[in-house]
Design an enzyme around this catalytic site. Structure first.
Site, short mmCIF file in Angstrom:
data_model
loop_
_atom_site.label_atom_id
_atom_site.label_comp_id
_atom_site.label_asym_id
_atom_site.label_seq_id
_atom_site.Cartn_x
_atom_site.Cartn_y
_atom_site.Cartn_z
N ASP A 13 -2.18 15.95 6.46
CA ASP A 13 -1.53 15.57 7.73
C ASP A 13 -2.09 14.27 8.30
O ASP A 13 -2.13 14.06 9.51
CB ASP A 13 -1.68 16.68 8.80
CG ASP A 13 -1.30 18.03 8.25
OD1 ASP A 13 -0.24 18.13 7.63
OD2 ASP A 13 -2.08 18.99 8.44
N LYS A 16 0.43 10.33 5.94
CA LYS A 16 0.76 9.66 4.67
C LYS A 16 2.23 9.30 4.61
O LYS A 16 2.61 8.28 4.06
CB LYS A 16 0.41 10.57 3.48
CG LYS A 16 -1.06 10.87 3.35
CD LYS A 16 -1.33 11.87 2.25
CE LYS A 16 -0.72 13.23 2.50
NZ LYS A 16 -1.26 13.95 3.65
N HIS A 41 5.95 15.57 5.13
CA HIS A 41 5.72 14.20 5.55
C HIS A 41 6.73 13.82 6.60
O HIS A 41 7.93 13.85 6.35
CB HIS A 41 5.89 13.24 4.37
CG HIS A 41 4.83 13.39 3.34
ND1 HIS A 41 3.52 13.57 3.65
CD2 HIS A 41 4.88 13.36 2.00
CE1 HIS A 41 2.81 13.65 2.55
NE2 HIS A 41 3.62 13.54 1.53
N GLN A 224 -0.76 16.72 0.93
CA GLN A 224 -1.98 17.39 1.41
C GLN A 224 -3.13 16.37 1.45
O GLN A 224 -2.87 15.19 1.64
CB GLN A 224 -2.34 18.61 0.53
CG GLN A 224 -1.37 19.78 0.71
CD GLN A 224 -0.24 19.80 -0.27
OE1 GLN A 224 -0.35 19.34 -1.37
NE2 GLN A 224 0.90 20.34 0.15
N ASP A 333 -4.19 5.45 18.33
CA ASP A 333 -3.69 5.55 19.70
C ASP A 333 -4.02 6.89 20.36
O ASP A 333 -4.12 6.98 21.58
CB ASP A 333 -2.16 5.35 19.72
CG ASP A 333 -1.45 6.29 18.76
OD1 ASP A 333 -1.74 6.23 17.55
OD2 ASP A 333 -0.65 7.12 19.23
N GLY A 415 0.80 4.33 16.24
CA GLY A 415 1.90 5.08 16.84
C GLY A 415 2.75 5.69 15.75
O GLY A 415 2.64 5.29 14.58
P1 GDP Z 1 1.48 13.59 6.35
O1 GDP Z 1 1.78 14.87 5.68
O2 GDP Z 1 0.14 13.05 5.96
O3 GDP Z 1 2.56 12.58 6.22
O4 GDP Z 1 1.34 13.88 7.90
P2 GDP Z 1 2.34 14.66 8.87
O5 GDP Z 1 3.68 14.08 8.79
O6 GDP Z 1 2.19 16.11 8.69
O7 GDP Z 1 1.66 14.37 10.27
C1 GDP Z 1 1.52 13.13 10.76
C2 GDP Z 1 2.18 13.09 12.14
O8 GDP Z 1 1.62 12.04 12.88
C3 GDP Z 1 3.66 12.82 12.10
O9 GDP Z 1 4.28 13.49 13.16
C4 GDP Z 1 3.76 11.32 12.30
O10 GDP Z 1 4.97 10.90 12.90
C5 GDP Z 1 2.62 11.09 13.23
N1 GDP Z 1 1.97 9.80 13.11
C6 GDP Z 1 1.70 9.09 11.98
N2 GDP Z 1 0.98 7.99 12.29
C7 GDP Z 1 0.78 8.02 13.63
C8 GDP Z 1 0.06 7.19 14.55
O11 GDP Z 1 -0.56 6.20 14.19
N3 GDP Z 1 0.05 7.58 15.85
C9 GDP Z 1 0.69 8.69 16.30
N4 GDP Z 1 0.62 8.99 17.59
N5 GDP Z 1 1.37 9.50 15.47
C10 GDP Z 1 1.40 9.17 14.17
#
Ligand code: GDP
Length: 428
Positions: A13, A16, A41, A224, A333, A415
């Site tokens: 999470d 990525k 993702h 993951q 942020d 963000g």
């Molecule tokens: P992944 O599986 O690694 O892609 O992660 P997830 O999608 O499960 O969780 C990442 C969450 O953080 C998502 O809701 C993204 O939109 C959000 N997100 C990613 N980068 C940023 C960031 O720099 N700032 C904020 N506030 N949210 C972010």
């Protein structure tokens, strides 16, 4: 560098999806190499979030070839639903998606077994997503799985599936005392799915190798995170696949010598979903603030994520296991309004201080984090697009964590929106 692996450097999470999506504009090929529909993702499509579970993040970017590699386990029903969902959102899924014939399937009995096993574990439940990933990988190892290529000849798949259901039903009824599954009903569901997926089935490893030889930009998208790796993670509180960079070789057929660079994605703090030790976890107002500001809920399960400070010991371990030279820090942020920010720089285990990440979950559970404190920047970072637009204290925080982790900074995400990135060095 024409082949780049993007891996989560923490417990998943890390963001990525957003990063891979942002990097896609420079990629020719995006390849998933492990995991299954337990991944989630989140990427932003025209400003509205969309969650990919099995589809590579490049699917929403026109002109990119996306590959689901043989190391992934695919729930064909979930994939068909996901394709229908993104198509409804205006994303075209046609020749831009290839599914390797050798990827094993997660079939409905795997999901039933996953849930039954978790229930049987009671207090010792691992916290799986009940998506059948573990049982599907277990069947693959036990030479009892069915690769997705089998769907192309449905008449031959049918008896193979019926025989498997008959055997699995013995486990489901006799071992777990639950209701047997109906093979005919499941086949009715699988038939149209097989028709949908058939046109995407392909033999992909040589195609990926050829793309790298030709100098195309290939992005391997990890799901993951490193600390959930089945071998190098905090076993048994892990996922069932190799989430680390080594997983690329075994999950795509691309040899290690053809992998250019491994980039680690790490949040500016730490989160973890499910059970298992988490040294820097906080449970007070700080946790609530991180959870709220970071919208820390699982993209796949909706479960609230456990939150804590950045753990440099764990990060250094990830960097070593993956061979990471550059990291992308996400969600900076989220820390905008903290007066003081803690960073864990060492562990105290049974009165002994160490900067080595323990190899057993039991030992990790006994860790007391040793923190240093840094002043927060107390200002908004989400509009920053250039290093000079970041508050000096935010820059100091980034520089310090990179110094402590002995790694270079590639970029910083400020963000959820795709454009909310400050690039320090470019990936390709
Ligand atoms: P992944 O599986 O690694 O892609 O992660 P997830 O999608 O499960 O969780 C990442 C969450 O953080 C998502 O809701 C993204 O939109 C959000 N997100 C990613 N980068 C940023 C960031 O720099 N700032 C904020 N506030 N949210 C972010």
């Amino acid at each position: 560098m024409s082949s780049v692996v993007v891996v989560g450097a923490q417990w998943g999470d890390e963001g990525k999806g957003k990063i891979t999506n942002a990097l896609c504009s420079d990629a020719d090929l995006v390849v998933r190499f492990q995991g299954g529909a337990n991944a989630g993702h989140t990427v932003s499509l025209d400003g509205v979030p969309i969650v990919f579970h099995l589809l590579p993040s490049g699917i929403s970017v026109p002109g990119i070839q996306n590959v689901i590699g043989p190391g992934v386990v695919i729930d064909p029903i979930a994939l068909a639903v996901e394709i229908a969902g993104v198509t409804e959102r205006g994303v075209e899924v046609g020749e831009n998606l290839l599914i390797d014939v050798g990827a094993h399937m997660v079939l409905p009995y795997h999901k039933a077994l996953d849930a039954a096993e978790e229930r049987a574990r009671g207090q010792s439940a691992i916290g799986t997503t009940h998506r059948g990933i573990g049982p599907a990988y277990a069947d693959r190892c036990a030479r009892d799985g069915i690769p997705i290529g089998a769907l192309a000849a449905f008449d031959e798949f049918r008896p193979r599936f019926e025989e498997a259901v008959a055997r699995k039903n013995k486990h489901i009824t006799r071992l777990y005392g639950e209701q047997p599954l109906d093979a005919r009903e499941m086949l009715e569901q699988l038939y149209p799915v097989a028709q949908t997926l058939a046109r995407h089935l392909a033999d992909t490893p040589e195609m990926i190798r050829e793309a790298i030889r030709a100098g195309l930009n290939v992005l391997f998208e990890g799901a993951q995170g490193t600390l959930l790796d089945v071998t190098f993670g905090t076993y048994p509180f892990v996922t069932s696949s190799s989430t680390t960079a080594g997983g690329v070789a075994i999950g795509t057929g691309v040899p290690p010598s053809m992998i250019g660079e491994v980039i680690g994605i790490a949040k500016a703090y730490t989160t973890r979903v499910g059970a298992g030790p988490f040294p820097t976890e906080v449970t007070d107002d700080t946790a609530r603030m991180i959870q709220e500001r970071g919208a820390e809920r699982g993209a796949t399960t909706g479960r609230a994520r456990r939150c804590g400070w950045l753990d440099i010991v764990a990060l250094r371990y990830s960097i070593a296991v993956n061979g990471i030279k550059r990291i992308i820090v996400t969600k900076l942020d989220v820390l905008d309004s903290f007066e003081t920010i803690k960073v864990c720089v060492a562990y105290d285990i049974d009165g002994r201080q160490t900067d080595c990440f323990p190899r057993t979950a039991d030992e990790l559970g006994r860790v007391n984090p040793v923190y240093v404190e840094m002043p927060g920047w107390m200002s908004v970072t989400k509009e920053a697009r250039h290093e000079s637009e970041l508050p000096p204290r935010a820059l100091a925080y980034l520089n310090e964590i990179c110094r402590l982790a002995d790694v270079d900074l590639c970029s910083v995400s400020v963000g959820a929106k795709g454009e909310a990135i400050v690039e320090f060095t470019s990936v390709f």
